[in-house]
Design a protein around this motif. Structure first.
Motif, short mmCIF file in Angstrom:
data_model
loop_
_atom_site.label_atom_id
_atom_site.label_comp_id
_atom_site.label_asym_id
_atom_site.label_seq_id
_atom_site.Cartn_x
_atom_site.Cartn_y
_atom_site.Cartn_z
N ALA A 153 -14.63 7.56 -5.71
CA ALA A 153 -13.24 7.89 -6.06
C ALA A 153 -12.35 7.34 -4.95
O ALA A 153 -12.69 7.46 -3.77
CB ALA A 153 -13.07 9.40 -6.19
N ILE A 154 -11.24 6.73 -5.34
CA ILE A 154 -10.33 6.15 -4.36
C ILE A 154 -8.89 6.51 -4.71
O ILE A 154 -8.53 6.56 -5.88
CB ILE A 154 -10.52 4.61 -4.25
CG1 ILE A 154 -9.79 4.02 -3.06
CG2 ILE A 154 -10.12 3.91 -5.53
CD1 ILE A 154 -10.51 4.15 -1.76
N THR A 155 -8.12 6.82 -3.69
CA THR A 155 -6.69 7.07 -3.83
C THR A 155 -6.04 6.76 -2.49
O THR A 155 -6.74 6.63 -1.48
CB THR A 155 -6.40 8.52 -4.26
OG1 THR A 155 -5.02 8.64 -4.62
CG2 THR A 155 -6.74 9.52 -3.16
N ASN A 156 -4.76 6.65 -2.49
CA ASN A 156 -4.04 6.40 -1.25
C ASN A 156 -3.38 7.70 -0.81
O ASN A 156 -2.28 8.04 -1.27
CB ASN A 156 -3.00 5.29 -1.45
CG ASN A 156 -2.44 4.80 -0.15
OD1 ASN A 156 -2.21 5.58 0.76
ND2 ASN A 156 -2.20 3.51 -0.07
N HIS A 157 -4.06 8.44 0.04
CA HIS A 157 -3.56 9.74 0.48
C HIS A 157 -2.21 9.63 1.18
O HIS A 157 -1.34 10.48 0.99
CB HIS A 157 -4.58 10.43 1.39
CG HIS A 157 -5.85 10.79 0.69
ND1 HIS A 157 -5.95 11.83 -0.20
CD2 HIS A 157 -7.08 10.22 0.74
CE1 HIS A 157 -7.18 11.90 -0.67
NE2 HIS A 157 -7.89 10.93 -0.11
N ALA A 162 0.82 -1.21 0.00
CA ALA A 162 0.00 0.00 0.00
C ALA A 162 0.85 1.26 0.00
O ALA A 162 0.32 2.35 0.05
CB ALA A 162 -0.93 0.00 1.21
N ARG A 163 2.17 1.09 -0.07
CA ARG A 163 3.04 2.26 -0.03
C ARG A 163 3.65 2.60 -1.38
O ARG A 163 3.95 3.76 -1.65
CB ARG A 163 4.16 2.04 0.98
CG ARG A 163 3.64 1.91 2.41
CD ARG A 163 4.68 1.31 3.29
NE ARG A 163 4.84 -0.08 2.84
CZ ARG A 163 5.79 -0.91 3.21
NH1 ARG A 163 6.70 -0.51 4.05
NH2 ARG A 163 5.86 -2.13 2.75
N ARG A 164 3.86 1.58 -2.23
CA ARG A 164 4.53 1.82 -3.51
C ARG A 164 3.55 2.40 -4.52
O ARG A 164 2.53 1.80 -4.83
CB ARG A 164 5.11 0.51 -4.06
CG ARG A 164 5.93 0.72 -5.34
CD ARG A 164 6.44 -0.59 -5.90
NE ARG A 164 5.39 -1.41 -6.47
CZ ARG A 164 4.89 -1.26 -7.70
NH1 ARG A 164 5.31 -0.28 -8.49
NH2 ARG A 164 3.94 -2.06 -8.15
N LEU A 165 3.90 3.57 -5.03
CA LEU A 165 3.06 4.18 -6.06
C LEU A 165 3.18 3.38 -7.35
O LEU A 165 4.26 2.92 -7.73
CB LEU A 165 3.49 5.63 -6.31
CG LEU A 165 3.22 6.61 -5.17
CD1 LEU A 165 3.78 7.99 -5.51
CD2 LEU A 165 1.73 6.69 -4.88
N GLU A 213 1.95 3.00 -16.50
CA GLU A 213 1.75 1.78 -17.27
C GLU A 213 1.02 0.73 -16.45
O GLU A 213 0.14 0.04 -16.95
CB GLU A 213 3.10 1.23 -17.75
CG GLU A 213 3.80 2.12 -18.76
CD GLU A 213 4.53 3.31 -18.15
OE1 GLU A 213 4.77 3.34 -16.91
OE2 GLU A 213 4.84 4.24 -18.91
N GLU A 214 1.38 0.58 -15.18
CA GLU A 214 0.70 -0.39 -14.31
C GLU A 214 -0.77 -0.02 -14.12
O GLU A 214 -1.64 -0.90 -14.14
CB GLU A 214 1.39 -0.45 -12.95
CG GLU A 214 2.76 -1.11 -12.97
CD GLU A 214 3.48 -0.99 -11.65
OE1 GLU A 214 3.94 -2.03 -11.16
OE2 GLU A 214 3.59 0.14 -11.11
N GLU A 259 -1.40 -0.44 -5.18
CA GLU A 259 -2.10 -1.70 -5.37
C GLU A 259 -3.35 -1.79 -4.49
O GLU A 259 -4.33 -2.42 -4.86
CB GLU A 259 -1.16 -2.87 -5.08
CG GLU A 259 -1.77 -4.23 -5.31
CD GLU A 259 -2.23 -4.49 -6.75
OE1 GLU A 259 -3.27 -5.15 -6.91
OE2 GLU A 259 -1.55 -4.02 -7.69
N LEU A 260 -3.34 -1.13 -3.35
CA LEU A 260 -4.51 -1.13 -2.47
C LEU A 260 -5.72 -0.50 -3.16
O LEU A 260 -6.85 -0.97 -3.02
CB LEU A 260 -4.19 -0.42 -1.16
CG LEU A 260 -5.25 -0.48 -0.07
CD1 LEU A 260 -5.62 -1.92 0.28
CD2 LEU A 260 -4.75 0.26 1.17
N ASP A 261 -5.50 0.54 -3.94
CA ASP A 261 -6.60 1.16 -4.68
C ASP A 261 -7.17 0.20 -5.73
O ASP A 261 -8.39 0.11 -5.90
CB ASP A 261 -6.12 2.45 -5.36
CG ASP A 261 -5.60 3.44 -4.36
OD1 ASP A 261 -6.37 3.88 -3.49
OD2 ASP A 261 -4.40 3.77 -4.42
#
Length: 98
Positions: A75-79, A7-10, A14-15, A86-88
């Motif tokens: 809408a979902i993002t990892n603030h 949940a930390r790696r942006l 492409e992914e 990957e969590l999104d």
């Protein structure tokens, strides 16, 4: 139930693009994944939102969302990470299965 994703790696552009090919109805808007769900009436939309809330709690990942009668926008993002992870994608996959 916990999810085993980083949940930390942006994610790279492409992914994200590749993942969206398997997530019909979802699109990228800046650093968020967004989707609109339409139902026959308010009760059906609200029931869907209740099921999404359970997914959110299991993942400990909560969306920005709104409901107007039979329409639910999500809408979902990892603030914490500052963008999409990957969590999104896991959230979107689970919501899509509902």
């Amino acid at each position: 139930m916990s999810v085993e994703v980083d949940a930390r790696r942006l994610l790279s552009d492409e992914e994200i693009a590749a993942a969206l090919e398997d997530l019909p109805g979802w699109e990228r808007q800046a650093e968020k994944l967004c989707a609109t769900f339409n139902f026959s009436d308010f009760s059906e939309a609200f029931g869907f939102m209740s099921r999404v809330a359970l997914v959110s709690e299991r993942l400990f990942h909560h969306p920005e969302w709104s409901n107007v009668w039979s329409t639910v926008d999500i809408a979902i993002t990892n603030h914490a990470a500052g963008g999409l992870t990957e969590l999104d994608l896991e959230f979107a996959r689970r919501v899509s299965k509902l």
